[in-house]
Design a protein around this motif. Sequence first.
Motif, PDB file in Angstrom:
ATOM      1  N   LEU A 238      35.732 -24.642 -58.352  1.00  0.00           N
ATOM      2  CA  LEU A 238      37.169 -24.727 -58.554  1.00  0.00           C
ATOM      3  C   LEU A 238      37.636 -26.173 -58.434  1.00  0.00           C
ATOM      4  N   VAL A 239      37.087 -26.889 -57.464  1.00  0.00           N
ATOM      5  CA  VAL A 239      37.438 -28.301 -57.310  1.00  0.00           C
ATOM      6  C   VAL A 239      37.042 -29.086 -58.554  1.00  0.00           C
TER       7      VAL A 239
ATOM      8  N   HIS B 148      39.625  -7.059 -61.082  1.00  0.00           N
ATOM      9  CA  HIS B 148      40.591  -8.043 -61.543  1.00  0.00           C
ATOM     10  C   HIS B 148      40.911  -7.857 -63.027  1.00  0.00           C
ATOM     11  N   ALA B 149      39.949  -7.382 -63.821  1.00  0.00           N
ATOM     12  CA  ALA B 149      40.246  -7.065 -65.224  1.00  0.00           C
ATOM     13  C   ALA B 149      41.269  -5.928 -65.281  1.00  0.00           C
ATOM     14  N   ARG B 150      41.077  -4.925 -64.457  1.00  0.00           N
ATOM     15  CA  ARG B 150      42.035  -3.806 -64.397  1.00  0.00           C
ATOM     16  C   ARG B 150      43.429  -4.299 -64.025  1.00  0.00           C
ATOM     17  N   ASP B 151      43.498  -5.145 -62.987  1.00  0.00           N
ATOM     18  CA  ASP B 151      44.804  -5.634 -62.525  1.00  0.00           C
ATOM     19  C   ASP B 151      45.441  -6.562 -63.558  1.00  0.00           C
TER      20      ASP B 151
ATOM     21  N   LEU C  48      40.129 -14.714 -65.657  1.00  0.00           N
ATOM     22  CA  LEU C  48      39.838 -14.208 -64.320  1.00  0.00           C
ATOM     23  C   LEU C  48      39.338 -15.350 -63.451  1.00  0.00           C
ATOM     24  N   LEU C  49      40.101 -15.690 -62.450  1.00  0.00           N
ATOM     25  CA  LEU C  49      39.770 -16.798 -61.559  1.00  0.00           C
ATOM     26  C   LEU C  49      38.795 -16.320 -60.487  1.00  0.00           C
ATOM     27  N   GLY C  50      37.717 -17.081 -60.271  1.00  0.00           N
ATOM     28  CA  GLY C  50      36.763 -16.738 -59.223  1.00  0.00           C
ATOM     29  C   GLY C  50      35.779 -15.642 -59.596  1.00  0.00           C
TER      30      GLY C  50
ATOM     31  N   THR D 117      40.992 -14.195 -57.154  1.00  0.00           N
ATOM     32  CA  THR D 117      40.890 -15.000 -55.947  1.00  0.00           C
ATOM     33  C   THR D 117      39.603 -15.811 -56.049  1.00  0.00           C
ATOM     34  N   VAL D 118      39.536 -16.879 -55.267  1.00  0.00           N
ATOM     35  CA  VAL D 118      38.370 -17.747 -55.332  1.00  0.00           C
ATOM     36  C   VAL D 118      37.506 -17.545 -54.094  1.00  0.00           C
ATOM     37  N   PRO D 119      36.325 -16.960 -54.229  1.00  0.00           N
ATOM     38  CA  PRO D 119      35.452 -16.786 -53.068  1.00  0.00           C
ATOM     39  C   PRO D 119      34.963 -18.137 -52.565  1.00  0.00           C
TER      40      PRO D 119
END
Length: 533
Positions: free
Chosen positions: A294-295, A112-115, A234-236, A285-287
Amino acid sequence: MSDPGNPAISVVVIAYEMNRELPRTLRTLSPGYQRGIEAGEYEVIVVDNGSHQPVTAADCPFDTTNMRFLDQDAGGVSPVAAIHQGLDTARGDLVGVMIDGARMASPGLLRHARDAAKIRPNPVIGTLAFHLGDDVQMQSCQRGYNQRAEDRLLATVPWVDDGYRLFDISVFAGSSSRGWFHLPSESNALFMPKRLWAELGGYDRGFRSVGGGLANLDTWKRAVELPHTDVIMLLGEGTFHQFHGGVATNSPPGTMSQVFHEEYRSIRGEQFITPANPDVSYVGTVPTNARRLLVDSALSLLPNRGQGRDHEAGALTARERPFTSPMPPRLAEGLLGGVMKSRYRDVLMHKSPLDLGIYLQLFSRIRPRSLVEIGGKHGGSALLFADLLGAMHDDDYRVISIDNHPRQEFSDRRIDFLRGDALDLATSLSADVLQALPRPLVVIEDSAHTYETSLAVMEFFHPHLRPGDYIIVEDGVVSQLPASRFRAYDHGPNRAVREFLALQGDHYEIDTELCDFYGYNMTFNPNGYLRRS
């Protein structure tokens, strides 16, 4: 696939006296563990900052082909020089720095850091931090949390196979306590293009205190506040701090804070302030394992959180009885501090002194022969209950303690410690087991204190309870505690009791004699002592 000699990403990891922790961290950064990214796309540069026995590839029983191990010749108590050595040798266009080699990484961190680096021209990519354990380690270390306790905790989840399971056994670090939708005060895995690191000047070499003092917070703040940068969280994903006796995270609160802040003021000429929330983009994305966090993060964004919604607590009633009590919120919060440290026979039990007294009245009155506790944690309360039942009955009594992550460090033939989920108790307790329990039965719901779990526990036990049995819903007091972190519970226990009584009220009554034993609802469990009629 990138050329192994020219990786797209470099990750600099700093270590000092981390022979236990660093191999775990490096495993979480290794090919195969990191998902959606090939080994040739990144390199890991480990810089040891003067350990007596630096960790090498030989200490790592996993793929280290894309890892380099360097020693910082100058040494020193601050890791800043070691970070610069790593930055200077990095070959990737995107460079991440992990100032603390004791922080394990989630499996999608690098992908996700790359993206994220591809969606904005000047990305400053941050991550949230978590502490292993049930509290931030500055607090939990005062209650006995240490490396051995952490080893046992890590053994309860298959993190090697699924790194997202680390979310199950961790909490937000203090720097990230407000969750994903507020900017943290620092990032323990900070990624930027190499040109931005050069523009920033890397970490300020003026931070010479042990552990770097506030160098990491300073670097994050300066990067975020550059006028042309694009902040991406970065989420998740995140990093998970292991206990290693560090001066910042594993010392009692305030131990080094004054020294660190004085150094910061001497360098910057002002007090450190967490950077304000800029326009932030989110990638990831959130695992499943992180959804509860997240909530909590989303709830923190609600307007007037901790103000207007507190009035709702006073409006909640069951059988025309408000759930509020005359206990001043600050007194309740002070009591909670002792509750979280309370022990029975040197085992943590987390029971308020008020409710211990109420339980004694209940046990003297009905002389229960069975007790089922949901949310047993360390097992101290189960041990107390077993002793109480044993004092009343020579035999033919039973205590069952259920927790989704049992943490007891002892066994007792009188107690059945079971692993189970409050939302799926049928998996742990069959109808036959419940039918065979000697009566009277007391059920204690002390799991997650959310509306969903409290209601699920009551609904599960309802068909198995007989007249004279009790079900006690603990910790509705969270509605009255002033700290903002308690707003995430959204009056869960009290709402669940109210709804359960609305649905099954003909079968239950609030035992007001117990609830009001010390004064109206002067308990951590307001309106929570329910008798099956």
